[in-house]
Design an enzyme around this catalytic site. Sequence first.
Site, mmCIF file in Angstrom:
data_model
loop_
_atom_site.group_PDB
_atom_site.id
_atom_site.type_symbol
_atom_site.label_atom_id
_atom_site.label_comp_id
_atom_site.label_asym_id
_atom_site.label_seq_id
_atom_site.Cartn_x
_atom_site.Cartn_y
_atom_site.Cartn_z
ATOM 1 N N ASP A 30 1.624 3.403 2.403
ATOM 2 C CA ASP A 30 2.554 3.487 3.532
ATOM 3 C C ASP A 30 3.743 2.540 3.340
ATOM 4 O OD1 ASP A 30 1.202 5.435 4.907
ATOM 5 O OD2 ASP A 30 0.016 4.031 6.099
ATOM 6 N N ASP A 81 0.848 -1.191 0.000
ATOM 7 C CA ASP A 81 0.000 0.000 0.000
ATOM 8 C C ASP A 81 0.881 1.236 0.000
ATOM 9 O OD1 ASP A 81 1.027 0.147 2.560
ATOM 10 O OD2 ASP A 81 -0.867 -0.278 3.572
#
Length: 636
Positions: A506, A504
Amino acid sequence: MTANPSSSYSAKDIKVLPGLEAVRRRPGMYIGTTGPRGLHHLVWEVVDNSVDEAMAGFATRIDVVLQADGGCRVTDNGRGIPIARHPRTKKSALTTVLTTLHSGGKFEQGAYTVSGGLHGVGVSVVNALSERLEADVVRDGFHWHQSFVQGKASSTEVRKGQAEGSTGTTITFWPDPEIFTGTVDFSYSTVAQRLREMAFLNRGLEIRLRDERREDRSDDFRYSGGIRDFILHLNAPRDPLHGQVMYLDDVNEDAELEVAMQWTASFSEHVLSFANNINTHEGGTHEEGFRTALTKAVNDFARSKNMLKDKEANLSGEDVREGLTAVISIKVRNPQFEGQTKTKLGNTEIRSYVQKTLNRMLPEWLHRHAKDGRRIVEKARQAQHAREAARKVRDVIRRKSLLDSSRLPGKLVDCSSRNPERAELFIVEGDSAAGPAKNGRDSKYQAVLPIRGKILNVEKARLARALQNKEILALITAIGTGFGEEFDISKARYHKVIMLTDADVDGAHIRTLLLTFFFRHMRPLIEAGFVYVAVPPLYRVKVGRRVEYLADDAALEAFRIRHPKARPTRFKGLGEMNDGELGQTALDPNSRTLVQVELSDAAGADEIFTTLMGGDVAARKAFIQQNAGDVRFLDI
């Protein structure tokens, strides 16, 4: 070293060094890899020939077209490859160049004064590794054409009638999908970056790039300022310390030297060196001469202006180069490169030439621009103080024996093997993912180091501050090589350092922070091929009793075409996987997907890290907007 318009360039100038048979059987020996880097190497080989014509003074423009049918077309307005019958091969010079390894005008004295492709594999290898290649030559008042299939001539050269106007060569080739692994699609950004660099290094040369796969994509590279413009381009996202770019040049019978540089408020140095247009990212004698002369000149200037007292130690080279962006370009009549990759210049006489030349020219510039010189010294003094602070932290590390394998970081779950060539270190995001990674690994050769959150962005911090970060200290200690100028690759405890983060935004940010640290302070780890990115799946889908894992949205869409009723489960993070799932998809060498991090373009990598991780928000926004079309997965 100016061009001699009357110099010989005819069929008899083409010297033959035999051997082309093994190219298709063992392509890696000639282009290094059959992955994306090797694919683009074909473009560089053809473009380099055209650039050699420009360096010799016979070409002013190069056109590169990425065709809609997957081919690449390179055209120059040089003299055109000779057509006449070659005295040794009894074939035309055009056929000889395209079907015989190590044939070309670069091997004969007088044909080219300097050349970037002397140690290259040549256009014959491009021909051998192409499904099809078309050669068009305009010279001697005629237009000539010849076709090739998998390296073999499918026709004799055909005179297609009289041709008026300028001479030149056009090579169009289609990479062979039987040779290259994965895609045979060229990356526009990769090609554009390389062509822009070539235009900077050859002042006034126009290189035009067009992508026929997308109507709105084209670039025209031409820089009247040469490497001065290169510095301005590299420093666009940085804060310059002085307005004027320092530019120095010199010419003798055997070499041409150009140096451009400008200091910025950055904490990193950005020194790029080139020899005959080849990016010598491992340095060499030209870079050694530059570094020695620069350190001496700045110290002498500092003492002449009483900015360094008699009892004070000299500024180190590391101090002087903090925040420096420099381009060193040398063109040598007889270059001696170390190895086929040509990443290090070995001519010993060039070290002396560069050092003596800059010993004369650098002090002159500094005294003519004394205000800028003072700013440079002040910046170096700040770096000197920071270096002393970093040294104290290093001493603390040594005193605590943190670099001793018996005092490794407490959160490191090490492997039992002490063979670095077999050992793997997984840098895992968070404790939740560390659990299944520890349980799913093979403890004989796989180690796990969990890191908490996002490590310090070293692009915005000096080394002394970075060494106070617990996560960075744990990385340095676990890997074992040291860091910065004390880096020693022979002490690496693992030959695979693998970043394993969530699929993702992050996770991507954490990977970028880690890569920034490796690039700025442990770059030899990347250059040695020790750094990898694990690619865990984004989806799990069950079909009957069988479970499949899908890497991304594209894989999911392809799967749905075959199984429209299947209901996939999306992993929100690695922590959602059980031990077996993570072991199978990210840890097991037989079923995982790893991407090796390569440094094929140091200048391009430097620019991207500075833009994405530096302090210029506007530059970062512009970069994201310009490259949004290349994004294949976006997690929202």
